[in-house]
Design a protein around this motif. Structure first.
Motif, PDB file in Angstrom:
ATOM      1  N   GLY A 270       0.782  -1.219   0.000  1.00 59.68           N
ATOM      2  CA  GLY A 270       0.000   0.000   0.000  1.00 59.68           C
ATOM      3  C   GLY A 270       0.817   1.272   0.000  1.00 59.68           C
ATOM      4  N   ASP A 271       2.150   1.170   0.160  1.00 58.80           N
ATOM      5  CA  ASP A 271       2.986   2.373   0.132  1.00 58.80           C
ATOM      6  C   ASP A 271       2.906   3.049  -1.236  1.00 58.80           C
ATOM      7  N   GLU A 272       2.857   4.365  -1.221  1.00 57.62           N
ATOM      8  CA  GLU A 272       2.775   5.143  -2.452  1.00 57.62           C
ATOM      9  C   GLU A 272       4.120   5.142  -3.177  1.00 57.62           C
ATOM     10  N   ILE A 273       4.068   4.954  -4.495  1.00 55.41           N
ATOM     11  CA  ILE A 273       5.261   4.971  -5.332  1.00 55.41           C
ATOM     12  C   ILE A 273       5.107   6.070  -6.385  1.00 55.41           C
ATOM     13  N   VAL A 289       2.382  -0.153  -3.832  1.00 64.92           N
ATOM     14  CA  VAL A 289       2.992  -1.467  -3.671  1.00 64.92           C
ATOM     15  C   VAL A 289       1.890  -2.513  -3.496  1.00 64.92           C
ATOM     16  N   THR A 290       1.931  -3.560  -4.316  1.00 64.58           N
ATOM     17  CA  THR A 290       0.943  -4.634  -4.230  1.00 64.58           C
ATOM     18  C   THR A 290       1.543  -5.969  -3.802  1.00 64.58           C
ATOM     19  N   ALA A 324      12.261   5.237  -9.168  1.00 61.19           N
ATOM     20  CA  ALA A 324      11.082   5.363  -8.305  1.00 61.19           C
ATOM     21  C   ALA A 324      11.466   5.872  -6.926  1.00 61.19           C
ATOM     22  N   ARG A 325      10.475   6.497  -6.274  1.00 59.02           N
ATOM     23  CA  ARG A 325      10.635   6.984  -4.901  1.00 59.02           C
ATOM     24  C   ARG A 325       9.486   6.423  -4.071  1.00 59.02           C
ATOM     25  N   ILE A 326       9.831   5.849  -2.931  1.00 59.01           N
ATOM     26  CA  ILE A 326       8.829   5.328  -2.004  1.00 59.01           C
ATOM     27  C   ILE A 326       8.935   6.109  -0.702  1.00 59.01           C
ATOM     28  N   GLN A 327       7.843   6.749  -0.312  1.00 57.70           N
ATOM     29  CA  GLN A 327       7.807   7.444   0.970  1.00 57.70           C
ATOM     30  C   GLN A 327       7.651   6.400   2.056  1.00 57.70           C
TER      31      GLN A 327
END
Length: 398
Positions: A270-273, A289-290, A324-327
């Motif tokens: 579930g994290d935003e990418i 993220v799935t 990509a960037r993941i918060q």
């Protein structure tokens, strides 16, 4: 007793006076000269120049020369400047900081939340892969799909096959059709046999209506997609179930990112990418993220993190490289402090940072041992040894 006359007394008094005057001139003048010389020496000592190094202010020598540390020419130092009272402190002039390009950073709890910068690529969704197979045995007479990358639609004719077995089955249908009123079960069995070979009801009805067997029968695609692999050529003999083509639907793609094992604790479903691709400069796309691969790749020491993308207009292509960037989630350590990787020095088993002394007249730094937590991208968590609000050397610590 013999009486001393007046003349003798006068001569004696005069001689004594002359002696006193001579003694004063001799010994009094020397003392004055010694005092003047001592004062002159003190003045020279007081005005003697102290030479120092612009890069290493702790070096203070009585004469010009080279710095014993870096070899630079010494320069006249400030007589009123005093060294640090802390023997472990490292003091530098503002000029030296500028020459060494030393940068500092005030650490704080707000820096504990960071983002991961990852690389990866796009890939076709494996769930959209399909195989177009031969529905009956025979020899390939003609192909209507001839190269990989070709678009195929469901219901499209893809090949023509000559099949002796299919000829026999057609003859059985025509014979059973003549006696279907008497032997309906035999007639239905003949039709069912052709249906199992994926002949459509229209094809079967056409054979029965014409009363003629067809020597060559067409095979139709039952899936839409782009051809990934072509497995047959004209003249090849295929059996029932042989894979003619492998196709996939590119309307949905997977984004696969490599995440090192040290960063995995900060990635969750579930994290935003946010990601970019070279094929779409200046455009930032987003997904979530799935899936997180439960296995680590033994060669790369990384796990694959997957996200799904709707490929509108098919503008994205499989195998495109992605940045990509993941918060990340809340990554605050016990001290709430994170520092850049460039700020940390390793001395054997110890991890060290340089902390700026806030009360020093000149820029002054002391070495401090810290305890590192997890690495997050280009930053480290500090679990002990540093507090929020302290200023450290972030670049140029070496």
């Amino acid at each position: 007793m013999k009486t001393i006359d007046k003349k003798t007394l006068v001569i004696a008094a005069g001689t004594l006076l002359v002696g006193l005057l001579a003694g004063w001139f001799i010994f009094g003048g020397q003392k004055s000269n010694q005092i003047d010389e001592h004062q002159h020496v003190k003045t020279e000592v007081a005005t003697e120049t102290i030479w120092t190094c612009s890069m290493h202010p702790q070096i203070r020598l009585p004469e010009a020369g080279d710095c014993p540390i870096c070899g630079m020419d010494l320069i006249p130092g400030d007589q009123e400047a005093t060294g640090s009272s802390n023997p472990q402190a490292f003091q530098m002039t503002p000029e030296a900081l500028a020459l060494a390009q030393v940068q500092t950073l005030v650490v704080g709890g707000a820096q504990a939340k960071k983002e991961l910068i990852l690389s990866g690529k796009l890939q076709a969704d494996e769930r959209e892969n399909a195989s177009l197979t031969a529905k009956f045995p025979g020899r390939i007479e003609k192909l209507f799909v001839t190269f990989t990358g070709e678009q195929v639609k469901a219901g499209q004719r893809i090949a023509t096959v000559y099949s002796p077995e299919l000829l026999t089955a057609q003859k059985e249908l025509l014979e059973s059709a003549k006696t279907k009123a008497t032997f309906p079960q035999l007639y239905q069995a003949s039709k069912e046999k052709l249906s199992l070979w994926k002949l459509s009801a229209t094809q079967i009805a056409e054979i029965e209506r014409s009363g003629q067997v067809k020597e060559r029968m067409d095979i139709f695609a039952d899936q839409s997609g782009v051809v990934l692999q072509k497995n047959v050529s004209v003249g090849d003999y295929v059996s029932m179930g042989s894979v003619l083509f492998t196709v996939t639907n590119l309307n949905n793609l997977w984004l696969l990112l490599d995440v090192y094992e040290t960063d995995l604790p900060f990635v969750a479903l579930g994290d935003e990418i946010q990601f970019t691709v070279a094929g779409k400069p200046g455009e930032t796309l987003s997904t979530k993220v799935t899936f997180v691969d439960p296995l680590i790749n033994a060669n790369t020491r990384a796990a694959s993190v997957r996200a799904e993308i709707r490929n509108v207009g098919n503008t994205l292509k499989p195998e495109m490289f992605v940045t990509a960037r993941i918060q990340t989630r809340n990554t605050a350590s016990s001290t709430g402090v994170m520092v850049p990787r460039t700020a940390v020095l390793w001395s054997g088993k110890r991890s060290i940072v340089y902390v700026k002394v806030p009360t020093a007249a000149l820029p002054e730094f002391v070495m401090r041992e810290v305890t590192l937590g997890n690495r997050l991208g280009e930053n480290y968590q500090i679990t002990a040894g540093l507090q929020a609000g302290e200023e450290i050397v972030s670049y140029g610590a070496f």
